[in-house]
Scaffold this motif. Structure first.
Motif, PDB file in Angstrom:
ATOM      1  N   GLY A  47       0.795  -1.229   0.000  1.00 52.22           N
ATOM      2  CA  GLY A  47       0.000   0.000   0.000  1.00 52.22           C
ATOM      3  C   GLY A  47       0.826   1.276   0.000  1.00 52.22           C
ATOM      4  O   GLY A  47       0.276   2.379   0.048  1.00 52.22           O
ATOM      5  N   THR A  48       2.147   1.148  -0.060  1.00 48.03           N
ATOM      6  CA  THR A  48       3.015   2.326  -0.012  1.00 48.03           C
ATOM      7  C   THR A  48       2.647   3.321  -1.114  1.00 48.03           C
ATOM      8  O   THR A  48       2.476   2.931  -2.266  1.00 48.03           O
ATOM      9  CB  THR A  48       4.491   1.896  -0.198  1.00 48.03           C
ATOM     10  OG1 THR A  48       4.818   0.970   0.815  1.00 48.03           O
ATOM     11  CG2 THR A  48       5.438   3.087  -0.119  1.00 48.03           C
ATOM     12  N   LYS A  49       2.504   4.592  -0.724  1.00 40.94           N
ATOM     13  CA  LYS A  49       2.246   5.619  -1.737  1.00 40.94           C
ATOM     14  C   LYS A  49       3.582   6.111  -2.269  1.00 40.94           C
ATOM     15  O   LYS A  49       4.515   6.345  -1.496  1.00 40.94           O
ATOM     16  CB  LYS A  49       1.455   6.777  -1.129  1.00 40.94           C
ATOM     17  CG  LYS A  49       0.021   6.408  -0.796  1.00 40.94           C
ATOM     18  CD  LYS A  49      -0.775   7.629  -0.380  1.00 40.94           C
ATOM     19  CE  LYS A  49      -2.202   7.224  -0.054  1.00 40.94           C
ATOM     20  NZ  LYS A  49      -3.034   8.387   0.259  1.00 40.94           N
ATOM     21  N   LEU A  50       3.642   6.277  -3.558  1.00 37.05           N
ATOM     22  CA  LEU A  50       4.911   6.645  -4.193  1.00 37.05           C
ATOM     23  C   LEU A  50       4.816   8.037  -4.815  1.00 37.05           C
ATOM     24  O   LEU A  50       3.813   8.372  -5.451  1.00 37.05           O
ATOM     25  CB  LEU A  50       5.238   5.616  -5.284  1.00 37.05           C
ATOM     26  CG  LEU A  50       5.248   4.164  -4.806  1.00 37.05           C
ATOM     27  CD1 LEU A  50       5.151   3.207  -5.981  1.00 37.05           C
ATOM     28  CD2 LEU A  50       6.505   3.877  -3.993  1.00 37.05           C
ATOM     29  N   ILE A  51       5.834   8.826  -4.597  1.00 36.98           N
ATOM     30  CA  ILE A  51       5.871  10.179  -5.168  1.00 36.98           C
ATOM     31  C   ILE A  51       7.137  10.316  -6.013  1.00 36.98           C
ATOM     32  O   ILE A  51       8.232  10.026  -5.538  1.00 36.98           O
ATOM     33  CB  ILE A  51       5.856  11.256  -4.055  1.00 36.98           C
ATOM     34  CG1 ILE A  51       4.599  11.101  -3.188  1.00 36.98           C
ATOM     35  CG2 ILE A  51       5.926  12.660  -4.650  1.00 36.98           C
ATOM     36  CD1 ILE A  51       4.525  12.039  -1.996  1.00 36.98           C
ATOM     37  N   ILE A 119       0.748   6.205  -7.483  1.00 38.68           N
ATOM     38  CA  ILE A 119       1.961   6.987  -7.746  1.00 38.68           C
ATOM     39  C   ILE A 119       1.570   8.430  -8.087  1.00 38.68           C
ATOM     40  O   ILE A 119       0.711   8.651  -8.943  1.00 38.68           O
ATOM     41  CB  ILE A 119       2.781   6.401  -8.931  1.00 38.68           C
ATOM     42  CG1 ILE A 119       2.908   4.874  -8.811  1.00 38.68           C
ATOM     43  CG2 ILE A 119       4.152   7.059  -9.026  1.00 38.68           C
ATOM     44  CD1 ILE A 119       3.602   4.195  -9.987  1.00 38.68           C
ATOM     45  N   LEU A 120       2.177   9.380  -7.407  1.00 40.79           N
ATOM     46  CA  LEU A 120       1.946  10.790  -7.733  1.00 40.79           C
ATOM     47  C   LEU A 120       3.167  11.325  -8.472  1.00 40.79           C
ATOM     48  O   LEU A 120       4.300  11.173  -8.008  1.00 40.79           O
ATOM     49  CB  LEU A 120       1.708  11.617  -6.461  1.00 40.79           C
ATOM     50  CG  LEU A 120       1.486  13.116  -6.717  1.00 40.79           C
ATOM     51  CD1 LEU A 120       0.101  13.376  -7.318  1.00 40.79           C
ATOM     52  CD2 LEU A 120       1.635  13.931  -5.430  1.00 40.79           C
ATOM     53  N   ASP A 140      -2.870  16.438  -0.808  1.00 41.29           N
ATOM     54  CA  ASP A 140      -4.131  15.752  -1.144  1.00 41.29           C
ATOM     55  C   ASP A 140      -3.873  14.261  -1.350  1.00 41.29           C
ATOM     56  O   ASP A 140      -4.608  13.414  -0.848  1.00 41.29           O
ATOM     57  CB  ASP A 140      -4.741  16.331  -2.430  1.00 41.29           C
ATOM     58  CG  ASP A 140      -5.243  17.755  -2.233  1.00 41.29           C
ATOM     59  OD1 ASP A 140      -5.308  18.209  -1.066  1.00 41.29           O
ATOM     60  OD2 ASP A 140      -5.552  18.418  -3.240  1.00 41.29           O
ATOM     61  N   PHE A 141      -2.828  13.963  -2.086  1.00 42.58           N
ATOM     62  CA  PHE A 141      -2.472  12.568  -2.400  1.00 42.58           C
ATOM     63  C   PHE A 141      -2.219  11.774  -1.118  1.00 42.58           C
ATOM     64  O   PHE A 141      -2.596  10.609  -1.008  1.00 42.58           O
ATOM     65  CB  PHE A 141      -1.228  12.579  -3.296  1.00 42.58           C
ATOM     66  CG  PHE A 141      -0.665  11.224  -3.634  1.00 42.58           C
ATOM     67  CD1 PHE A 141      -1.334  10.367  -4.505  1.00 42.58           C
ATOM     68  CD2 PHE A 141       0.553  10.809  -3.104  1.00 42.58           C
ATOM     69  CE1 PHE A 141      -0.794   9.120  -4.830  1.00 42.58           C
ATOM     70  CE2 PHE A 141       1.091   9.567  -3.422  1.00 42.58           C
ATOM     71  CZ  PHE A 141       0.412   8.718  -4.290  1.00 42.58           C
TER      72      PHE A 141
END
Ligand SMILES: Nc1ncnc2c1ncn2[C@@H]1O[C@H](COP(=O)(O)OS(=O)(=O)O)[C@@H](OP(=O)(O)O)[C@H]1O
Length: 217
Positions: A47-51, A119-120, A140-141
């Motif tokens: 679930g890691t969010k990636l930027i 991914i953002l 927001d992301f």
């Protein structure tokens, strides 16, 4: 396999514990272009969010070269490193400064493990022209309240970049250090144009994959 497990354990050990209401972040510029990174991160936490911060790959290559030049002043010119053969115009895609900017290729690797919505993509150009707007997207992301706004930035004429009105825990303004925002050497415009032509199809593919037009052409 063992090394993979060892690395996973090590990274996790190095990360602080995340408590309720906290977000743990980790930043390394080379993750995006490291072949093994998507599988390792996914197996640690799906679930890691990636930027990912991306800028015009041509400017990125010149910036990369500028950084190397600052450490090793004796390296060959940007123009000579760019080509495998200057006469035929064949670009040396094995040179990391060029290779890293083929974003579509690197992204393909990540999409084997993460959905695109996780991914953002932050525009490096807008991070300079509108830092609050771009950081608004980041907040927001991450599901955060928009705490960082226009009020936190000012344009520093001497630095030529936006800076923080107040650094964290201080009442003084804060700009990024000397290694961020360096003057780039002048590069032969013909070489720049050749690189623009080289990257165009990869940029188009990247816009298509991300659903974002970064306006690099
Ligand atoms: N506010 C502000 N101040 C200074 N610099 C800024 C800022 N916002 C973005 N940038 C751009 O960040 C570039 C440097 O980032 P890096 O490529 O070194 O980042 S990283 O180390 O790879 O994470 C750096 O690239 P160069 O101009 O080539 O030095 C800048 O263009």
């Amino acid at each position: 396999m063992f090394l993979n497990l060892l690395l996973r354990l090590k990274v996790r050990d190095l990360m602080p514990r995340t408590l309720e209401g906290q977000i743990t972040m980790e930043k390394t510029p080379s993750y995006f272009v490291t072949k093994e990174a998507p599988a390792r991160i996914s197996s640690m936490s799906k679930g890691t969010k990636l930027i990912v911060v991306v800028r015009d790959p041509v400017t990125r290559a010149i910036s990369d070269y500028t950084q190397t030049l600052s450490k090793k002043p004796d390296i060959p010119t940007f123009e000579s490193l760019t080509f495998k053969n200057r006469t035929t115009g064949l670009i040396d895609t094995s040179w990391s400064a060029i290779q890293i900017g083929i974003y579509a290729k690197h992204l393909e690797n990540w999409l084997l493990y993460f959905p695109i919505g996780q991914i953002l993509f932050v525009s490096g150009e807008r991070l300079i022209s509108d830092p609050a707007g771009e950081l608004g997207r980041v907040q927001d992301f991450l599901g955060l309240k928009r705490i960082i706004t226009d009020k936190h930035f000012y344009f520093n004429k001497t630095k030529g970049f936006p800076c923080l009105k107040k650094a964290e825990g201080s009442s003084k303004p804060h700009c990024l250090g000397k290694t961020k925002g360096r003057t780039h050497p002048d590069i032969d415009q013909e070489v720049v144009q050749r690189l623009r032509d080289f990257y165009r199809p990869f940029n188009m593919k990247f816009y298509q994959m991300t659903g974002q037009d970064f306006g690099w052409d």
